[in-house]
Motif scaffolding. Sequence first.
Motif, short mmCIF file in Angstrom:
data_model
loop_
_atom_site.label_atom_id
_atom_site.label_comp_id
_atom_site.label_asym_id
_atom_site.label_seq_id
_atom_site.Cartn_x
_atom_site.Cartn_y
_atom_site.Cartn_z
N UNK A 17 -7.48 -9.52 1.83
CA UNK A 17 -7.38 -8.31 1.01
C UNK A 17 -6.56 -7.24 1.73
N UNK A 18 -6.80 -7.12 3.03
CA UNK A 18 -6.05 -6.15 3.81
C UNK A 18 -4.55 -6.42 3.73
N UNK A 19 -4.18 -7.70 3.85
CA UNK A 19 -2.75 -8.04 3.76
C UNK A 19 -2.20 -7.78 2.36
N UNK A 20 -2.99 -8.08 1.35
CA UNK A 20 -2.53 -7.84 -0.02
C UNK A 20 -2.32 -6.35 -0.27
N UNK A 29 -0.45 4.26 -4.39
CA UNK A 29 -0.18 3.02 -5.11
C UNK A 29 -1.11 1.89 -4.71
N UNK A 30 -1.67 1.94 -3.52
CA UNK A 30 -2.49 0.83 -3.02
C UNK A 30 -3.97 1.17 -2.86
N UNK A 31 -4.40 2.29 -3.41
CA UNK A 31 -5.81 2.69 -3.29
C UNK A 31 -6.79 1.65 -3.84
N UNK A 32 -6.54 1.02 -5.01
CA UNK A 32 -7.51 0.04 -5.53
C UNK A 32 -7.83 -1.07 -4.53
N UNK A 33 -6.84 -1.58 -3.83
CA UNK A 33 -7.09 -2.63 -2.85
C UNK A 33 -7.82 -2.08 -1.62
N UNK A 34 -7.60 -0.81 -1.33
CA UNK A 34 -8.31 -0.20 -0.21
C UNK A 34 -9.80 -0.07 -0.52
N UNK A 35 -10.12 0.21 -1.77
CA UNK A 35 -11.54 0.29 -2.19
C UNK A 35 -12.20 -1.08 -2.04
#
Length: 314
Positions: A183-186, A233-239
Amino acid sequence: MAAHDRVIPQVEQEEYDYESLPPNFSLAANMAAGAFAGIAEHSVMYPIDLLKTRMQMVNPTPAAIYTGIGNAITTISRAEGYLSLWRGLSSVIVGAGPAHAVYFATYEAVKQAMGGNASGHHPLAAASSGACATIASDAFMNPFDVVKQRMQVHGSTYRSIVECATTVFRNEGLRAFYVSYPTTLMMTVPYTALQFTAYESLTKVMQRHRRVGYDPLTHCTAGGLAGGVAAAATTPLDVVKTLLQTRGTSSDPEIRHARGLFGAAGIIWRREGARGFFKGTNARIVTSAPSTAICWSAYEVAKAYFIRVQNETT
């Protein structure tokens, strides 16, 4: 006139001296510049990063409601003490130095190999360099990030990163340190590719109207803008990443057994809907914009210093 006899204009020579790496530029110096940048970036904005972690958690125990960044910082410092805002910082300092050394060394190597240091605009080289850099550095940094977030949650009793890492390993195994890595890489690959592309593009545009060579304001402004755009732009993946990295602190069985990107995303969607993926967006932007500005400014300062010293000794 033969190509090797061509006289390089002074302006072009100065731009090369700073913007591209000399063929004999020291890898150790480049890694030292990256380590300096990483520690500076994470240390200054750490309290906001702690707040972001708490805001992104699903069903935190005890439940915490923060009405704003200023209010949250005040509430945490009053309830838990001012030093609690820096809990887990040691994990970042220990991990960020080596991780950013690898990060920027990879970035410069790939950028050079792809012709990104040549005159002109090379967004593909910048994006590819950033993607490769984050893949290499995240493999090293991910366990330290897990420890950091475990120490950031409300009620954490860990007194040191060694105690936290030992406890996590004993109770959850090695997998706990890397369950969030895909997930971190994505998240970080598009984040870094977007950030580096925006940074390189903004720098090129801004330097057309400023003096050639090292310009702190240009790198600070370009870095801040690039970081803010990429963070939003990448907040959802950070959550999703936060849920996976803090799952062991939850009393909720479903969260504790969350496995991978889609499992964690499903939990967030069912419980909080689409808005759940944007929790902590403001805190993430407030953290990332100045952090990226600090990171790039510190890196470029160190890089300019090492290049100047090297030029003076040759």
